[in-house]
Design a protein around this motif. Structure first.
Motif, mmCIF file in Angstrom:
data_model
loop_
_atom_site.group_PDB
_atom_site.id
_atom_site.type_symbol
_atom_site.label_atom_id
_atom_site.label_comp_id
_atom_site.label_asym_id
_atom_site.label_seq_id
_atom_site.Cartn_x
_atom_site.Cartn_y
_atom_site.Cartn_z
ATOM 1 N N HIS A 55 13.713 41.269 39.434
ATOM 2 C CA HIS A 55 13.351 42.684 39.540
ATOM 3 C C HIS A 55 14.591 43.559 39.709
ATOM 4 C CE1 HIS A 55 10.801 46.104 40.558
ATOM 5 N NE2 HIS A 55 11.567 46.325 41.613
ATOM 6 N N GLN A 56 15.499 43.135 40.574
ATOM 7 C CA GLN A 56 16.715 43.905 40.819
ATOM 8 C C GLN A 56 17.620 43.924 39.585
ATOM 9 O OE1 GLN A 56 18.279 41.948 44.275
ATOM 10 N NE2 GLN A 56 17.098 43.196 45.714
ATOM 11 N N ILE A 57 17.727 42.795 38.918
ATOM 12 C CA ILE A 57 18.559 42.729 37.705
ATOM 13 C C ILE A 57 18.012 43.683 36.648
ATOM 14 C CG2 ILE A 57 19.232 41.270 35.755
ATOM 15 C CD1 ILE A 57 19.262 38.891 37.733
ATOM 16 N N GLY A 58 16.694 43.635 36.449
ATOM 17 C CA GLY A 58 16.074 44.501 35.450
ATOM 18 C C GLY A 58 16.325 45.967 35.723
ATOM 19 N N HIS A 59 16.150 46.378 36.980
ATOM 20 C CA HIS A 59 16.361 47.783 37.340
ATOM 21 C C HIS A 59 17.827 48.169 37.216
ATOM 22 C CE1 HIS A 59 12.688 49.753 38.464
ATOM 23 N NE2 HIS A 59 12.260 48.657 39.084
ATOM 24 N N SER A 60 18.712 47.253 37.562
ATOM 25 C CA SER A 60 20.139 47.538 37.477
ATOM 26 C C SER A 60 20.560 47.776 36.025
ATOM 27 C CB SER A 60 20.943 46.383 38.070
ATOM 28 O OG SER A 60 22.320 46.668 38.046
ATOM 29 N N ILE A 61 20.091 46.919 35.113
ATOM 30 C CA ILE A 61 20.426 47.077 33.686
ATOM 31 C C ILE A 61 19.798 48.351 33.145
ATOM 32 C CG2 ILE A 61 20.096 46.091 31.385
ATOM 33 C CD1 ILE A 61 20.196 43.322 32.665
ATOM 34 N N LEU A 62 18.558 48.585 33.520
ATOM 35 C CA LEU A 62 17.836 49.766 33.037
ATOM 36 C C LEU A 62 18.530 51.046 33.486
ATOM 37 C CD1 LEU A 62 15.243 49.852 31.341
ATOM 38 C CD2 LEU A 62 13.984 50.320 33.427
ATOM 39 N N GLY A 63 19.069 51.027 34.687
ATOM 40 C CA GLY A 63 19.741 52.204 35.210
ATOM 41 C C GLY A 63 21.027 52.532 34.487
ATOM 42 N N LYS A 64 21.631 51.531 33.861
ATOM 43 C CA LYS A 64 22.891 51.749 33.146
ATOM 44 C C LYS A 64 22.669 52.106 31.679
ATOM 45 C CE LYS A 64 25.413 50.456 36.707
ATOM 46 N NZ LYS A 64 24.348 50.171 37.674
ATOM 47 N N MET A 65 21.408 52.033 31.204
ATOM 48 C CA MET A 65 21.107 52.346 29.810
ATOM 49 C C MET A 65 20.731 53.811 29.672
ATOM 50 S SD MET A 65 18.786 49.068 28.679
ATOM 51 C CE MET A 65 18.073 50.046 27.361
ATOM 52 N N SER A 66 21.219 54.451 28.603
ATOM 53 C CA SER A 66 20.838 55.845 28.340
ATOM 54 C C SER A 66 19.470 55.868 27.685
ATOM 55 C CB SER A 66 21.867 56.516 27.427
ATOM 56 O OG SER A 66 21.963 55.828 26.192
ATOM 57 N N ASP A 67 18.714 56.922 27.951
ATOM 58 C CA ASP A 67 17.351 57.019 27.430
ATOM 59 C C ASP A 67 17.312 57.088 25.911
ATOM 60 O OD1 ASP A 67 16.348 57.002 29.987
ATOM 61 O OD2 ASP A 67 16.319 59.195 30.159
ATOM 62 N N ASP A 68 18.346 57.675 25.299
ATOM 63 C CA ASP A 68 18.329 57.873 23.850
ATOM 64 C C ASP A 68 18.997 56.735 23.094
ATOM 65 O OD1 ASP A 68 20.795 58.431 24.869
ATOM 66 O OD2 ASP A 68 21.234 60.085 23.503
ATOM 67 N N HIS A 69 19.475 55.734 23.815
ATOM 68 C CA HIS A 69 20.145 54.621 23.143
ATOM 69 C C HIS A 69 19.455 53.313 23.527
ATOM 70 C CE1 HIS A 69 23.278 52.286 21.234
ATOM 71 N NE2 HIS A 69 23.491 51.627 22.351
ATOM 72 N N VAL A 70 18.792 52.720 22.553
ATOM 73 C CA VAL A 70 18.080 51.462 22.794
ATOM 74 C C VAL A 70 18.959 50.316 22.315
ATOM 75 C CG1 VAL A 70 16.008 50.128 22.327
ATOM 76 C CG2 VAL A 70 15.869 52.612 22.462
ATOM 77 N N SER A 71 19.544 49.574 23.225
ATOM 78 C CA SER A 71 20.424 48.468 22.867
ATOM 79 C C SER A 71 19.723 47.142 23.107
ATOM 80 C CB SER A 71 21.699 48.536 23.716
ATOM 81 O OG SER A 71 21.372 48.270 25.076
ATOM 82 N N ASP A 72 20.444 46.062 22.775
ATOM 83 C CA ASP A 72 19.898 44.728 22.995
ATOM 84 C C ASP A 72 19.659 44.453 24.471
ATOM 85 O OD1 ASP A 72 19.788 44.079 20.336
ATOM 86 O OD2 ASP A 72 21.804 43.233 20.273
#
Length: 674
Positions: A329-346
């Motif tokens: 859960h923490q890993i998922g939120h951490s990665i999600l927090g570093k991703m921009s909303d307009d950029h969908v990466s791998d």
């Protein structure tokens, strides 16, 4: 790699790739972004296609790509491990490459655990298909290491003659049964515990045979690995747990992103520290050094990876179920927090996978709906990459996260998830799941238009199961709801043809400019009706000529009444084929020309193969030399393969060969080769 070759080889490879896949390079760069380093950024996005056609296109483009980079001077060897876990589409891709007779400088090597594969496994089915094509498959059975080999290994490691190490190797073999991983780890543990040591007095390696024989040895390799990991520093243990949650390997940049979040390490150490720069707290390079030194991890370029999947299992099993879920859960939120909303990466897949595995820590209602939306986003991205099994998994998970009254509270999300899931399951050939899914859509859709996407999927599924009458009847049922009526029984063929001839007259007299300036279809119901009618053209052309003529008439009537659209080029090319069959060759030729004009106007690559088949395969030979049709038919084949329209591509290929042979362009040997 190609990027590390000399400049001449690099430029040659770039030219070969661009020549082979041309404007469709974006199909591959979406899945393999690193390819942009060789071919550059694509100038245009791939043509939007139905999922099954996109799947066929990817297989063909990937096949052309591998052909382009393989040569006698640079043969391609592809090795894939753990094929027992490979999805069906990946196995189909490999099978396509292996069966390609034009791919001379290519070797595939695959490894799998045969005890995890039965006769119903996808790998077994693909291997059987390959064998039926008379392609040689060399089987190499890798078993446990023999006692003699263990003795030779130990002899080499400690630099003693084999007759002196035989008693020692006998004990090692008894403890490990020749399991290669266990042998190396057991020897390492003997060194760590001082039971195998180098004597400075005798200047040779020595061992304590009694202590080694009495040493407890676990049959469970994972348990043995767990105990070894527990001997590492706390930071390294935590890093390996984190890596185990992410998979067998992880990019350093992703791992660094997670390590920079201080809360992970702080919770692991249970020590309060003053806030300081993250790089001072954690240096992942030095953190993993003990594990690398012990042979538990490997560092390859930009990745850390476990040396064996049992080591990953050992690290993962050190955590209790709740601890795993919390970390996921923490890993998922951490990665999600570093991703921009307009950029969908791998990284989206990694984030969603982690959040799904930590679902029990997801907040009620709002949090679960947010996760459902993320699964939808991941499902869409996986679908665009033609990984349909993964897409289905995300979408199914998204549906499972919805609350009981989701159709009332989250209507748009529910409709999108269910509609896309039905489409993906059509690509996977799971027709039973489609029926169950669309029933829910039909029961809860607020307006009829919201059912259209589900109906389109269901009609295609019926066609794929050769239930043509059901598909046609359902299609006309949808059309009636859109305002396009058809008689309950087929009208008299002569009456339909008479009506067609009347409409034909208004088309033949149109100039090129008049057609190109003809109003475009803007009525959304009629646009939808044309998109439902087009797939029925091909099926009924083969199986029901009377229905085919009726469909052509309806499409032509809609075109002349409401305006032109992409599907109008298919309508006109079909009409030209009907007129050719009626021996009205001049009108057939003219309407065929108009079909080509519309094809070019709308730049509709997805219909190119169909139009070329009708115009150049059916009618051009009657008013001109068949040699003039050869190149367009070849183009129809190539574009059909590139857009996933396999059936029409094969029709173009067939007529290309026939016209070549009849016109004397190919002698018999060349004809056979083509």
């Amino acid at each position: 790699s190609i990027s590390q070759r000399g400049i001449d080889d690099f430029l040659q490879a770039r030219e070969a790739i661009n020549k082979a896949i041309n404007i469709d390079v974006a199909v591959l760069t979406e899945v393999f972004p690193c390819l942009c380093e060789i071919v550059g950024e694509p100038t245009s996005a791939p043509t939007k296609l139905d999922p099954t056609e996109a799947k066929h296109r990817f297989k063909f483009i990937f096949q052309m790509f591998v052909r382009s980079i393989s040569a006698p001077s640079h043969p391609v060897v592809l090795f894939l491990d753990d094929l027992q876990w490979a999805d069906e589409f990946s196995l189909e891709l490999v099978s396509t490459l292996v069966a390609d007779t034009e791919l001379k400088d290519f070797l595939f090597i695959g490894a799998c655990r045969d005890d995890e594969i039965d006769e119903n496994h996808p790998l077994t089915k693909e291997l059987n298909k390959i064998r039926r094509k008379n392609i040689d498959i060399t089987n190499i059975n890798v078993t446990s290491v023999s006692r003699t080999d263990v003795n030779e290994l130990i002899s080499d490691v400690i630099n003693l003659p084999t007759h002196l190490t035989e008693s020692f190797s006998r004990i090692v073999y008894q403890k490990t049964s020749g399991n290669a991983l266990l042998v190396t780890q057991f020897l390492q543990s003997l060194w760590d515990e001082g039971l195998l040591f180098f004597s400075l007095e005798s200047n040779t390696w020595q061992w304590d045979s009694k202590a080694i024989a009495a040493k407890e040895m676990h049959d469970d390799v994972g348990l043995m690995m767990s105990k070894k990991i527990l001997q590492l520093p706390a930071e390294c243990q935590f890093g390996m747990k984190l890596l185990a949650c992410l998979g067998s390997k992880c990019d350093k940049s992703t791992l660094r992103l997670l390590m920079m979040d201080q809360k992970y390490l702080q919770k692991e150490r249970c020590v309060k520290k003053r806030k300081q720069d993250a790089d001072e707290i954690i240096n992942e390079s030095s953190m993993f050094d003990p594990a690398i030194d012990e042979g538990l991890l490997k560092e390859e370029r930009s990745c850390y990876m476990f040396a064996h999947d049992q080591i990953q299992y050992g690290a993962y099993s050190l955590m209790l179920e709740n601890e795993r879920a919390r970390l996921h859960h923490q890993i998922g939120h951490s990665i999600l927090g570093k991703m921009s909303d307009d950029h969908v990466s791998d990284l989206l897949f990694t984030a969603v996978d982690q959040l799904n595995r930590g679902e029990i820590f997801m907040e009620e209602a709002h949090g679960r709906m947010k996760l459902a939306k993320l699964n939808l986003k991941a499902g869409e991205k996986a679908m665009s990459s033609t990984t349909f099994l993964n897409s289905a998994s995300y979408l199914k998970r998204g549906i499972s996260l919805l609350c009981d009254d989701h159709w009332e509270k989250y209507y748009d999300l529910s409709l999108h998830l269910y509609s896309l899931y039905a489409e993906v399951e059509y690509c996977n050939g799971r027709f039973h799941n489609i029926s169950l899914t669309v029933k829910s859509i039909f029961a809860h859709a607020k307006v009829y238009r919201d059912k259209l996407r589900a109906y389109a999927t269901l009609i295609k599924a019926l066609g794929a199961q050769y239930k043509l009458k059901e598909a046609t009847d359902m299609c006309f049922g949808v059309l009636s709801q859109l305002g396009v009526q058809r008689q309950s029984s087929l009208p008299d063929t002569s009456a339909v043809l008479r009506d067609l001839m009347a409409l034909k007259s208004s088309l033949v007299d149109l100039s090129d400019a008049e057609l190109l300036n003809y109003r475009e279809m803007v009525n959304s119901d009629m646009v939808a009706a044309m998109s439902f009618l087009q797939p029925l053209l091909f099926c009924n052309f083969l199986l029901n000529r009377e229905e085919f003529t009726t469909i052509v008439f309806i499409m032509l009537h809609l075109t002349l009444t409401y305006g032109i659209c992409e599907e109008s080029c298919c309508c006109l090319s079909s009409l030209s084929a009907v007129l050719c069959r009626m021996k009205d060759y001049n009108a057939s030729e003219r309407i065929g020309q108009l079909a080509i004009l519309l094809l070019e106007k709308f730049q509709s690559r997805k219909y190119t193969s169909y139009v070329h088949c009708c115009v150049f395969g059916c009618i051009r030979g009657w008013n001109g030399h068949i040699k003039m049709s050869i190149e367009p038919l070849l183009s129809g084949y190539q574009i059909g393969m590139q857009t996933g329209d396999i059936q029409m591509a094969m029709f173009n290929a067939y007529m290309y060969l026939v016209d070549n042979f009849i016109s004397g362009q190919l002698h018999l040997a060349a004809f056979k080769k083509h």
